[in-house]
Design a protein around this motif. Sequence first.
Motif, short mmCIF file in Angstrom:
data_model
loop_
_atom_site.label_atom_id
_atom_site.label_comp_id
_atom_site.label_asym_id
_atom_site.label_seq_id
_atom_site.Cartn_x
_atom_site.Cartn_y
_atom_site.Cartn_z
N THR A 118 0.81 -1.22 0.00
CA THR A 118 0.00 0.00 0.00
C THR A 118 0.84 1.28 0.00
OG1 THR A 118 -0.08 0.14 2.42
CG2 THR A 118 -1.76 -1.22 1.31
N GLY A 119 2.12 1.16 0.36
CA GLY A 119 2.99 2.34 0.46
C GLY A 119 2.83 3.09 1.77
N ALA A 120 1.90 2.66 2.63
CA ALA A 120 1.67 3.34 3.90
C ALA A 120 2.93 3.34 4.76
CB ALA A 120 0.53 2.67 4.66
N VAL A 121 3.20 4.49 5.39
CA VAL A 121 4.39 4.62 6.24
C VAL A 121 4.18 3.87 7.54
CG1 VAL A 121 5.85 6.22 7.52
CG2 VAL A 121 5.05 6.84 5.23
N ILE A 122 5.08 2.96 7.85
CA ILE A 122 5.01 2.18 9.09
C ILE A 122 5.73 2.92 10.21
CG2 ILE A 122 5.67 -0.01 10.17
CD1 ILE A 122 5.56 -1.27 7.34
N GLN A 123 6.91 3.42 9.92
CA GLN A 123 7.66 4.22 10.89
C GLN A 123 8.77 4.96 10.14
OE1 GLN A 123 9.35 0.98 13.35
NE2 GLN A 123 11.36 1.56 12.56
#
Length: 402
Positions: A118-123
Amino acid sequence: MTLKKIVGKIHLWLGLASGLVVFLVSISGAIMVFEQEIRWLTGNASYQKTIDPQKSAPASPSKVFQEALAKMPEGGSYMYYFYGPQPNNVLVNWFYHPGNEEAGVPQGYQEIHQNPYTGAVIQHSLWEGGFWGWMVMFHTTLLFPYEIGHQVVGWSTLIFIVLMISGLVLWVPKNKKGYKQRFRVKWGASPKRLNYDLHNVLGFYMTWIAILIALTGIMWSFTWFQNGVYNLATGGEEMPDFEAIQSKFDENENPQTQEELLTLIDAVKSHTLSQYPEVYRYSVSFPMDSISPIAVSVLTEKGKNYDRHDEYMYDRYSGALIASERWQDQNAGERIMHLNYPIHLGLIGGIPTKIVAFLASLIAASLPITGFRIWWGRKRKKKKKSEHVKLEKKLGKKVVSS
């Protein structure tokens, strides 16, 4: 003085002058050899992190950059992300900001971890603020200002090479019988003899590897040495000056929205990977100024332990290929430049060469200690002998030592 005594004096004084730096650089180098494994054991192995596998397709570069840019402060210099060998490897994105004191933005690299689907930033975290960022600075500058520390480490490493060569001269025994004592450590001997063997025997075995590690280290310290290696490897060619690859920019002719740029990045990434039947890992860059190109770098399985990537540069406005650097097209000098880092840390052959580099670094760190103990013991012996002679002269008769 004989030649060997002159070499011994040089070996002694250069060793005393550089010993502390050699010890610190060697110890930090030994730790850095197994950075990947240490990070894996501590749960911080960025490039080995995974999430639960999913059936969806990988996130496009445009999605990865959109998600990252939303989290990062404005004014960054560049950004590029790595896609791992497994589909569920966490993406590692690097964002560099020159810093902005008024806005409270620190200077340095942000290491961003993102969901590969998804490309979502994890950290994300400031790399320079972490242990490994600190370790790199310590190894290369001993935490002094760069202009000073870089030179201290560089010249100490050069002195270390001289020490290794002079040590080989001193290692050669006076006769054939002496060779029996030169190839093995006598573990049951007295502490004094054991210390001598640890310096002399282990030093001999690790010299060849340590010199190679040191030579690759000073490649970053001295331009003249780097140019010399390139010249030698290519049979006399001059090392070309670095020339930044730039997109053709004309403010009036090249208006471009961020959406258009992201669409172009997706297209050139797909085009590049289509040329390879198998890809081990690849990276894609996001040009954050008006002249930087779009860069796509591809690493195949064959080069996974070292830097054997192919790199392509595309104009950020037209998508036209403006430069490429493929491993198969590089000359010997260019290949040596790319292999310098993995050779320096023993990465080039995987675990076996890492172990060799680790042991060589530990032994290198021990040499200033064992060498100092040899010198200090001889100094005390000379002092004691001198006092003994003075006492005999004073008493006018021989004095038996206790």
